[in-house]
Design an enzyme around this catalytic site. Sequence first.
Site, mmCIF file in Angstrom:
data_model
loop_
_atom_site.group_PDB
_atom_site.id
_atom_site.type_symbol
_atom_site.label_atom_id
_atom_site.label_comp_id
_atom_site.label_asym_id
_atom_site.label_seq_id
_atom_site.Cartn_x
_atom_site.Cartn_y
_atom_site.Cartn_z
ATOM 1 C CG ASP A 20 -1.894 -1.130 1.257
ATOM 2 O OD1 ASP A 20 -1.662 -2.142 0.582
ATOM 3 O OD2 ASP A 20 -2.905 -1.006 1.969
ATOM 4 C CG HIS A 22 -2.095 4.316 2.621
ATOM 5 N ND1 HIS A 22 -3.427 4.656 2.489
ATOM 6 C CD2 HIS A 22 -2.066 3.031 3.071
ATOM 7 C CE1 HIS A 22 -4.173 3.620 2.851
ATOM 8 N NE2 HIS A 22 -3.375 2.624 3.195
ATOM 9 C CG ASP A 49 -5.725 1.106 0.489
ATOM 10 O OD1 ASP A 49 -6.765 1.177 -0.191
ATOM 11 O OD2 ASP A 49 -5.716 0.716 1.675
ATOM 12 C CG ASN A 75 -9.661 -0.005 2.047
ATOM 13 O OD1 ASN A 75 -8.560 -0.428 1.709
ATOM 14 N ND2 ASN A 75 -9.859 0.639 3.187
ATOM 15 C CG HIS A 76 -7.748 4.239 1.769
ATOM 16 N ND1 HIS A 76 -7.850 5.315 2.618
ATOM 17 C CD2 HIS A 76 -7.551 3.149 2.556
ATOM 18 C CE1 HIS A 76 -7.700 4.898 3.868
ATOM 19 N NE2 HIS A 76 -7.520 3.584 3.857
ATOM 20 C CG HIS A 193 -7.098 -4.343 3.303
ATOM 21 N ND1 HIS A 193 -7.570 -3.049 3.313
ATOM 22 C CD2 HIS A 193 -8.004 -5.077 4.009
ATOM 23 C CE1 HIS A 193 -8.710 -3.010 3.988
ATOM 24 N NE2 HIS A 193 -8.986 -4.219 4.436
#
Length: 242
Positions: A20, A22, A49, A75-76, A193
Amino acid sequence: MNFVKHYEKNTVGRDFAVGDIHGMFRLLQTELENISFDPERDRLFSVGDLVDRGPDSDLVLEWLDKPWFHAVRGNHEDMAIRYPSGNMIASNYAENGGAWNVMNPRELQIQISDAFNCLPIAIEVETDDGIIGIVHADCPCATWQEFVAALEDAKMSNKTRKAIFEAAMWSRERVQIEDQSGIPDVRAVIVGHTPLPRPAALGNVYHIDTGAVFRNGYFTFINLATLETLPPMPKQLEWEAI
């Protein structure tokens, strides 16, 4: 819309997947340089993500335009898709790292939403030893081919598709119960995740989110040809929260 993207074997360079991101794109660029990543020959696959929490989320559209960078939907991304259409409460979105996007002009929010909505739920990459599957959180079906068939089934009900999408982008069950059963009909499945202190393999499901956005976290890469991780994977699962 294609919810599964298939990539032929890379015959000229290396293929990596990364955990991820981010919004840590500048750190990611530095780490790519540290592993001698060659954008003319190599490819980088993201487990999703891409945004939220980190300082560089605003670079995401620039990265999605890079011809060697390929991502699945996390999910983001799901939250960023839902927010402009009123299906995500601003305060809840901000609490999950989306304040940068809440502050964006609506036109940019929609542009980001549209870009993320074009991302697949799953990616397949060919290697000499078989197909590698990439999905953000988990393969929610008994086999990879069943998962792919479900994603490609245009006649599937919206209720069933929503359940499959949510499990693929949000589930933590496999890692929480340390399910070693794996996915039988694919060489490996690469997921992110759930941030772990070290990368871990549960059967042939490789968990490579090591929380680069967090204080003690870092990026993990996995070479899709060899399934070796950088840094190396410990022999036992370490899954305490970062």
